[in-house]
Scaffold this active site. Structure first.
Site, PDB file in Angstrom:
ATOM      1  CB  CYS A 292      -3.486   5.257  -7.524  1.00  0.00           C
ATOM      2  SG  CYS A 292      -5.044   5.785  -7.167  1.00  0.00           S
ATOM      3  NE  ARG A 321     -12.394   4.471  -1.479  1.00  0.00           N
ATOM      4  CZ  ARG A 321     -12.648   4.167  -2.629  1.00  0.00           C
ATOM      5  NH1 ARG A 321     -13.878   4.807  -2.904  1.00  0.00           N
ATOM      6  NH2 ARG A 321     -11.682   4.293  -3.555  1.00  0.00           N
ATOM      7  CD  GLN A 339     -12.472   1.324  -6.729  1.00  0.00           C
ATOM      8  OE1 GLN A 339     -11.087   1.665  -6.959  1.00  0.00           O
ATOM      9  NE2 GLN A 339     -13.193   2.230  -6.557  1.00  0.00           N
ATOM     10  CG  ASP A 341      -8.465   0.652  -8.957  1.00  0.00           C
ATOM     11  OD1 ASP A 341      -8.658   1.468  -9.907  1.00  0.00           O
ATOM     12  OD2 ASP A 341      -8.112   1.109  -8.078  1.00  0.00           O
ATOM     13  CG  HIS A 343      -3.994   2.573 -11.271  1.00  0.00           C
ATOM     14  ND1 HIS A 343      -4.658   1.788 -10.352  1.00  0.00           N
ATOM     15  CD2 HIS A 343      -4.365   4.081 -11.053  1.00  0.00           C
ATOM     16  CE1 HIS A 343      -5.162   2.417  -9.715  1.00  0.00           C
ATOM     17  NE2 HIS A 343      -5.188   3.710  -9.867  1.00  0.00           N
ATOM     18  CE  LYS A 422     -15.224  12.807 -10.181  1.00  0.00           C
ATOM     19  NZ  LYS A 422     -15.614  11.874  -9.042  1.00  0.00           N
ATOM     20  CG  HIS A 468      -6.261   7.167 -11.541  1.00  0.00           C
ATOM     21  ND1 HIS A 468      -5.483   6.683 -10.308  1.00  0.00           N
ATOM     22  CD2 HIS A 468      -5.444   7.859 -11.979  1.00  0.00           C
ATOM     23  CE1 HIS A 468      -4.827   7.451 -10.118  1.00  0.00           C
ATOM     24  NE2 HIS A 468      -4.728   8.504 -11.164  1.00  0.00           N
TER      25      HIS A 468
HETATM   26 ZN   LIG Z   1      -6.174   5.246  -8.995  1.00  0.00          ZN
END
Ligand SMILES: [Zn+2]
Ligand SMILES: [Zn+2]
Length: 604
Positions: A292, A321, A339, A341, A343, A422, A468
């Site tokens: 992000c 991670r 991911q 991912d 946004h 979330k 996200h």
């Molecule tokens: Zn994010």
């Protein structure tokens, strides 16, 4: 004795459903008391750790004079059955001031229990409680069934090493796992599931099917072999297609990022323990755990106007991670992950639509796998940034969207990210296990921390919101899940080798090669088994490798320009014109059909 990975795996899956009924929890925790009583009969000097109810069962940790054997478990289980038959009631036997409780536990030689009492926060009050059934008494907060006879159908499963308090510098205790259910039928079903899960273990299948391996040289990170990578690519293509239709543009952002960015984003204060931090000459950098903040940097490269929004970025960059190693969870807990991912930078009045879009993309992307998503709405955690009004508004917004969407959902109080509430999406797999998948967040905090803005219709500046989400979660974990879901028998569109061509004799090799070429030209993953093995042996091996479609070619096929396909499931047909066969494969592949059926594990 080995460190048990199953528990960690189910842990990592976050499958730990909070929906366990109270009475099941009470029964399982009571079973733990009964097990501890039985262990003390066998080993009077046993030192007891803790004995909670967990998903599907219970455990208790013990410091014992020797390693437990399977025969010990049988004896312990028999003693538990004696207690069950004796109909002993669970009683709240006493409350003691802390000092007296410690003296009593000292007398009983229970140092771990003393540590528990010593570490209880003041808020727990000046006394501690003890519970008893028969002659066994344990330090406990309560939550039991009325009598030992209320323990339903149970079984002790296995032992595993467990560090006291999960701390590798503390003693390693022996943990005994058990499972307990209301009825024998439920117990049997659960034992079947455990057996089946063992056969489907993705670490085992990953090796057998040549998909991926793990190596101590890079702990907790998979090495994708060509066949595993073929699955990855198929997943990636599908994710990209879904994003494209959702109006996303793809970006790619660096892995190594200076500390200052993480300070601004709040990760440095809230997430640093999970980051690999590196010395970067005269700077400190972190390997990124999330995309992000960098996408925000892209957003900020230009003045944005209300007309530019929503701006949807997808990002398939590698994330890092800092998980503990030595954890044998395979693909379920890795230190390096990718991911799918997403946004979305949008105006506040567009957030609802973006959340709706997110839910619809989740449904769409899961559909080919046969996964039916359910949701959990995670609310404000203790460690958080942002005012109460922010949280109130954001939580309310999610609730409305979920209600409108009609997706089944429950609440997860305090489970939100530090910067926003979330929606967590869950699926249930073929074994009835629950997996946490996508996470969708509407974030008002990062835009504020980075002072993001766009020019509004009235010419002034407004702050955008960032939504996200990742839908697979990580590719690594998703591959682990689908490998177990299909027991390695992937549907055609995911199968690493979709069609294997088997010539009956060497003289059919040339024709076999032309069949393969026709399939490859049509975009399918096909191979010829050109080895000088007998045809039956080749088919058996293809079956073991769970190849969806085997094509046998002989004289008649070669003459007629036809093939004789055989499915993994056993169905077969003769003399299908090659062009017709290729078109059929192409159509099924493009439609991402759940075909052919996965079949049972035992067929391998
Ligand atoms: Zn994010
Ligand atoms: Zn208890």
């Amino acid at each position: 004795m080995t460190i048990d990975a199953d528990e960690i795996a189910s842990d990592a899956s976050a499958a730990l459903s909070s929906g366990m009924e109270d009475h099941l929890a009470a029964m399982r925790h009571s079973a733990a008391h009964m097990m501890a009583a039985a262990v003390l009969e066998l080993f009077p000097d046993a030192k007891l750790g803790v004995g909670p109810a967990i998903r599907d069962g219970f455990y208790y940790d013990y410091d014992l004079p020797r390693p437990l054997t399977p025969a010990d478990l049988e004896q312990i289980e028999a003693k538990m059955r004696d207690q069950q038959a004796a109909d002993l009631s669970f009683e709240h036997s006493k409350d003691l001031p802390r000092a007296e409780a410690i003296a009593l536990l000292e007398e009983r030689g229970q140092p771990f229990k003393i540590e528990i009492v010593n570490d209880l926060p003041e808020s727990e009050g000046p006394t501690v409680s003890f519970y008893r059934h028969g002659s066994f008494e344990d330090l406990c907060r309560g939550g039991h069934v009325a009598s030992t006879k209320d323990l339903g159908a149970f079984k002790l499963l296995n032992t595993a090493g467990a560090y006291w308090r999960g701390d590798e510098t503390r003693p390693m205790l022996q943990r005994i796992y058990g499972t307990a259910w209301d009825t024998q039928e439920e117990l049997d079903r659960h034992l079947w599931r455990l057996e089946e899960a063992k056969k489907r273990d993705h670490r085992k299948l990953g090796r057998e099917l040549d998909l991926f391996t793990f190596h101590p040289e890079s702990p907790a990170a998979p090495f994708l072999h060509p066949r595993g990578m073929a699955i990855w690519r198929a997943l990636e293509d599908w994710s990209r297609e879904v994003r494209r239709e959702g109006g996303f543009s793809e970006v790619r952002t660096p892995s190594l990022v200076r500390k200052e960015l993480w300070e601004t984003s709040g990760h440095w204060a809230n997430y640093q323990d999970n980051m690999f931090v590196l010395d970067d000459y005269d700077h400190v950098s972190g390997l990124k755990p999330m995309n992000c903040p960098e996408e925000i940097l892209i957003y900020r490269t230009r003045a944005r106007s209300y007309r530019d929004l929503p701006m949807r970025f997808s990002d398939y960059s590698v994330l890092f991670r800092k998980e503990r190693t030595g954890v044998l969870a395979g693909m379920f807990r890795v230190r390096q992950l990718t991911q799918d991912d997403s946004h979305v930078f949008c105006r506040e009045d567009q957030v609802d639509d973006e959340l709706r879009l997110a839910l619809s993309l989740v449904r769409k992307q899961y559909a080919p796998f046969g996964f039916e998503p359910r949701a959990k709405m995670a609310t404000r955690p203790e460690k958080r940034i942002g005012s109460d009004e922010f949280w109130e508004r954001a939580e309310q917004q999610l609730r409305v969207i979920l209600d409108e969407d009609g997706m089944a959902y429950e609440l997860d109080e305090g489970g939100g990210a530090f910067y926003g509430p979330k929606i967590d999406i869950f699926i249930e797999d073929a074994l009835g296990r629950e997996w946490q998948m996508a996470t969708i967040q509407a974030d008002y905090q990062l835009p504020q921390r980075f002072d993001l803005e766009y020019r509004a219709t009235d010419g002034g500046f407004e702050r955008p919101v960032v939504v996200h989400y990742a839908i697979y979660g990580s590719f690594e974990r998703f591959i682990g899940i689908v490998t177990e879901e299909y027991a390695g028998a992937f549907p055609l569109w995911l199968a690493p080798v979709q069609v294997i061509v088997v010539p009956i004799a060497d003289r059919h090799l040339e024709y076999a090669e032309s069949v393969r070429a026709a399939l490859a030209e049509a975009g399918l993953r096909a191979e010829v088994d050109a080895r000088s093995e007998r045809m039956q042996a080749k088919l058996r091996e293809a079956q073991e490798q769970k190849v969806p479609v085997m094509v046998v070619v002989g004289d008649r096929d070669a003459e007629a320009g036809a093939v004789s396909p055989r499915l993994r499931t056993g169905e077969s047909s003769q003399g299908v014109p090659l062009a017709e066969f290729v078109a059929d494969m192409v159509a099924r592949n493009a439609a991402r059909e759940l075909w052919p059926a996965a079949g049972s594990v035992s067929e391998g």
